[in-house]
Design a protein around this motif. Structure first.
Motif, PDB file in Angstrom:
ATOM      1  N   SER A 111       2.662 -13.345   3.751  1.00 19.86           N
ATOM      2  CA  SER A 111       2.893 -11.963   3.304  1.00 19.86           C
ATOM      3  C   SER A 111       3.153 -11.920   1.802  1.00 19.86           C
ATOM      4  N   SER A 125       5.935   0.699  -2.946  1.00 17.59           N
ATOM      5  CA  SER A 125       7.170   0.524  -2.176  1.00 17.59           C
ATOM      6  C   SER A 125       7.036  -0.671  -1.235  1.00 17.59           C
ATOM      7  N   SER A 126       8.161  -1.153  -0.752  1.00 24.77           N
ATOM      8  CA  SER A 126       8.160  -2.280   0.186  1.00 24.77           C
ATOM      9  C   SER A 126       7.370  -1.950   1.435  1.00 24.77           C
ATOM     10  N   ALA A 127       7.517  -0.707   1.915  1.00 28.75           N
ATOM     11  CA  ALA A 127       6.774  -0.284   3.102  1.00 28.75           C
ATOM     12  C   ALA A 127       5.282  -0.236   2.810  1.00 28.75           C
ATOM     13  N   GLY A 128       4.935   0.218   1.600  1.00 32.36           N
ATOM     14  CA  GLY A 128       3.524   0.268   1.213  1.00 32.36           C
ATOM     15  C   GLY A 128       2.911  -1.112   1.108  1.00 32.36           C
ATOM     16  N   ALA A 130       3.959  -3.837   2.738  1.00 33.25           N
ATOM     17  CA  ALA A 130       3.840  -4.379   4.092  1.00 33.25           C
ATOM     18  C   ALA A 130       2.624  -3.802   4.817  1.00 33.25           C
ATOM     19  N   LYS A 131       2.386  -2.509   4.621  1.00 36.53           N
ATOM     20  CA  LYS A 131       1.239  -1.868   5.253  1.00 36.53           C
ATOM     21  C   LYS A 131      -0.069  -2.442   4.706  1.00 36.53           C
ATOM     22  N   SER A 134      -0.731  -5.931   6.081  1.00 36.69           N
ATOM     23  CA  SER A 134      -1.200  -5.833   7.463  1.00 36.69           C
ATOM     24  C   SER A 134      -2.674  -5.435   7.514  1.00 36.69           C
TER      25      SER A 134
END
Length: 326
Positions: A111, A125-128, A130-131, A134
């Motif tokens: 990752s 962002s961290s969520a962005g 991670a997405k 993936s």
């Protein structure tokens, strides 16, 4: 439309005698070559070791500065780009190298490896992040759980998929593939090549594909350039060039390559001698000392790259001057 265009591109290296010695001479690693890479297409670059393929790739990637000539990206000369233009170019041109294990940090999780270009070059962002990781893993055919593992936990083919995912993180326009399958088992090479074909079709990527494996180059490329001692000797449509090579050097390369079918029969072409030293290349045509068709004109005059029957050739066999000299 050409994503990348090189015009009379050259790279010369001065060689030295020891630490304090004078110059031994100049190595013309790349000597005035021109080519273009079209959007959504693959340009294959082939030739023996020392022909200038990797040096060309380094100039395209900005790892070496050209000694002469021009590189244009989307029509813009790289030398005239400002800071923002340079940053955009570095994001738009990515690379996949030969050894997937050496190009991946063994101490980083997958990752982190894939996300590194994003974190370095974008504000996400961290969520962005991670997405995006993936999405990229799915794009190259790896499961989501791979994100938490380390490079040593994968096979060679899987590691190359990870390297490809990292190269795609910034949505590049052009990917330089430097021997991307030569370090892999034969059974895995076709899978990676087919993945690259699928990604090109889906994302509209342009590839500069550098390889010794002529079968792989012919399979993936739309156009092929053949180099010898820093010069282009033949260039043309990949299928036509692979099925009917014209230049004696190209004929020898494809003669030595594995056939595409067990029943395929080829005329064996054996090259004489070794590749000459790039410090002292032969006069005239650089290939003439090894060529079975060499004529007196070949040792004196360097052939120009000229259009012949739908492709480009640098060989006196295909010019009126060469025929007269024969």
């Amino acid at each position: 439309m050409a994503v990348l265009e090189a015009v009379e591109l050259s790279k010369h290296f001065e060689t030295r005698r020891g630490i304090f010695g004078g110059s031994r001479g100049t190595v013309k690693a790349v000597d005035g070559i021109s080519f273009s890479v079209e959007s959504g297409k693959t340009l294959g670059l082939v030739g023996e070791s020392g022909c200038g393929k990797t040096t060309t790739a380094k100039m395209v990637l900005g790892l070496e500065q050209p000694s002469g000539g021009v590189i244009r990206f989307d029509g813009h000369n790289l030398e005239t780009l400002d800071t923002d233009g340079r940053r955009h170019y570095r994001k738009s041109v990515q690379a996949v190298f030969q050894d997937p294990y050496a190009s991946l940090n063994p101490r980083m999780r997958i990752s982190e490896i894939i996300a590194e270009p994003l974190v370095t070059n974008e504000t996400v962002s961290s969520a962005g992040v991670a997405k995006r990781v993936s999405e990229l893993l799915d794009l190259v055919g790896l499961p989501a759980r791979a994100a938490q593992l380390f490079p040593h936990e994968f096979s060679g083919g899987q590691r190359q998929r990870i390297a490809i995912a990292r190269a795609l993180a910034l949505s590049p326009r052009l990917v330089v593939l430097d021997e991307p399958v030569s370090a892999l088992d034969v059974s895995i090479r076709a899978q990676i090549l087919n993945l690259l074909v699928d990604l090109q079709a889906e994302l509209g990527l342009a590839y500069l594909f550098i390889a010794h494996d002529l079968a792989a180059v012919a399979h993936l490329s739309h156009m092929i350039i053949v180099m010898y001692l820093g010069k282009i000797v033949e260039a043309g449509d990949a299928r036509d060039l692979a099925l009917d090579p014209k230049h004696p050097y190209t004929q020898a390369l494809f003669s030595a390559a594995l056939p595409s079918h067990p029943n395929e029969r080829r005329e064996e072409v054996i090259l004489r001698g070794e590749i000459p030293s790039p410090l002292k290349p032969p006069s005239g045509c650089r290939f003439h000392p090894r060529c079975v068709h060499a004529m007196p004109a070949c040792a004196v005059e360097a052939p120009e790259l000229a259009a012949v029957d739908g492709r480009f050739l640098a060989c006196h066999l295909f010019t009126h001057e060469g025929i007269k000299g024969h």
